[in-house]
Design an enzyme around this catalytic site. Structure first.
Site, PDB file in Angstrom:
ATOM      1  N   CYS A   1      -9.745  -8.126   1.208  1.00 34.60           N
ATOM      2  CA  CYS A   1      -9.585  -9.615   1.028  1.00 34.60           C
ATOM      3  C   CYS A   1     -10.492 -10.402   2.309  1.00 34.60           C
ATOM      4  CB  CYS A   1      -8.304  -9.759   2.176  1.00 34.60           C
ATOM      5  SG  CYS A   1      -6.961  -9.440   0.418  1.00 34.60           S
TER       6      CYS A   1
ATOM      7  N   SER B   1       3.243  -4.801  -5.436  1.00 27.47           N
ATOM      8  CA  SER B   1       2.217  -5.383  -5.854  1.00 27.47           C
ATOM      9  C   SER B   1       1.403  -4.177  -7.839  1.00 27.47           C
ATOM     10  CB  SER B   1       0.528  -5.548  -4.964  1.00 27.47           C
ATOM     11  OG  SER B   1      -0.514  -6.148  -5.983  1.00 27.47           O
TER      12      SER B   1
ATOM     13  N   THR C   1       7.589 -18.701 -16.285  1.00 28.25           N
ATOM     14  CA  THR C   1       7.833 -17.816 -17.108  1.00 28.25           C
ATOM     15  C   THR C   1       7.252 -16.977 -16.313  1.00 28.25           C
ATOM     16  OG1 THR C   1       7.564 -20.095 -18.429  1.00 28.25           O
ATOM     17  CG2 THR C   1       7.519 -17.722 -19.843  1.00 28.25           C
TER      18      THR C   1
ATOM     19  N   GLN D   1       0.954  -1.230   0.042  1.00 24.99           N
ATOM     20  CA  GLN D   1      -0.153   0.073   0.365  1.00 24.99           C
ATOM     21  C   GLN D   1       1.019   1.216   0.071  1.00 24.99           C
ATOM     22  OE1 GLN D   1      -3.273   0.062  -0.349  1.00 24.99           O
ATOM     23  NE2 GLN D   1      -3.773  -2.135  -0.029  1.00 24.99           N
TER      24      GLN D   1
END
Length: 363
Positions: free
Chosen positions: A307, A186, A224, A169
């Site tokens: 979440c 993220s 990958t 965050q």
């Protein structure tokens, strides 16, 4: 629709989409292939890696992951020794720490005060010589409180422990303290794509791989990589760096305007001063949040952490700062940022206030 759920995810930046499109439309090579097309894809990945690293401290490297949850699992499970963390950490940390405890690893979960900041005497007592890992969020995903990460990291370093920062965050919004050893981030929290995150690893810190296979990343992470996702992440990071001051000032202005506009019977959850200003977590006595959300279907906001939404359980973060179950369940979270206008934020607050007052009248 007025979108006020920036802690759950942020709108994709046009610049990030533009960086991704060539790799989705026509450039399909595997970046781990040795031929010319593969080398071109690898070059795009490496450009993105540098763009992401530009918002990190010096003296480390970025390893791409499928998201912050993988990065946090990797950092926790890839280290050894006793763990110290805070009661308000994200479930990706607390659940992973709990799993480690079931495997026999020693764990200490330190409480926080009503402001969401750590109990420092308890923290100092918990971080002892022999501690293997200390982990703390930079910005709390539910209440927006900024933790004193540099001070916590200093305690960890003095005890010989590795310090992990969950900066999901905070990355691109607040400065990442130099004292960190591991940093999880993220892309979709900074206007990048979903499905990609990263773990920044300080030079000299070795952690065991979480995923085994081809060992494509230099740190040993296997799998990958998607050049499209990497390119989108890199473009979003570059934009966040360019707009750092402007985005910060905009969030502060929105926060001030919102606080001035909310009714007096709303209370702010968490510290007012030590917080990221793109987060407004409020509670109102007796509020039926599920009814409020049902009545305001064209305003996107959260009843807590995205979440945990829908679980029916009170937020563990709100309980950790001393709220009762009833108080926690009467709280809402509004998240805003770069693409939020002050006019739409105030319009949403007017509608939220009106609907909340109507509940009280009809009760």
């Amino acid at each position: 629709m007025i979108y006020l759920d920036y802690q759950a995810t942020t709108p994709l930046a046009p610049e990030a989409l533009a960086a991704m499109l060539p790799w989705l439309e026509s450039q399909h090579a595997n970046p781990h292939s040795a031929h010319a097309l593969g080398r071109a894809a690898k070059a795009a990945v490496e450009v993105a890696r540098e763009q992401v690293a530009d918002l990190m401290p010096e003296g480390g490297a970025v390893s791409f992951t499928s998201g912050a949850t993988e990065a946090l699992n990797w950092a926790i499970k890839g280290t050894s020794g006793p763990i110290v963390t805070l009661a308000t950490e994200h479930a990706a940390v607390l659940d992973t720490v709990e799993a480690e405890a079931r495997s026999g690893r020693q764990v200490a979960i330190v409480p926080v005060g009503s402001d969401g900041l750590p109990d420092f005497p308890a923290l100092r007592a918990a971080i002892r010589p022999g501690t293997g890992l200390v982990t703390a969020m930079l910005v709390n995903n539910e209440i927006g409180v900024i933790q004193p990460v540099a001070q916590i990291a200093a305690l960890a370093r003095a005890a010989g422990a590795v310090f992990l920062c969950d900066a999901v965050q905070g990355y691109g919004r607040e400065l990442i303290p130099d004292e960190c050893d591991l940093v999880a981030i993220s892309a979709h929290k900074i206007h990048g794509p979903k499905g990609i995150g990263a773990l920044w690893i300080r030079d000299g810190i070795d952690i065991e791989p979480l995923m085994h296979g081809g060992g494509q990343e230099r740190s040993g992470r296997s799998g990958t990589l998607s050049p499209a996702l990497c390119a989108g992440f890199g473009a979003a990071a570059q934009l966040a760096k360019q707009r750092f001051g402007a985005d910060h000032a905009h969030a502060e202005q929105l926060f001030r305007a919102a606080l001035a506009h909310v009714a007096v019977d709303w209370q702010l959850n968490g510290s007012r001063d030590e917080r990221y200003h793109g987060n407004l977590n409020l509670r109102r006595p007796g509020l039926d949040v599920a009814r409020l959300m049902s009545e305001l279907r064209d305003v996107a906001f959260s009843a807590g952490s995205a979440c945990a939404s829908g679980s029916g359980r009170p937020s563990h973060v709100l309980r950790a700062i001393g709220l009762s179950d009833a108080q926690a369940k009467s709280s809402i979270r509004l998240g805003f940022g770069r693409y939020t206008s002050e006019e739409e934020l105030i319009a949403a607050l007017d509608r939220i206030n009106h609907a909340a007052r109507a509940q009280k009248v009809s009760a």
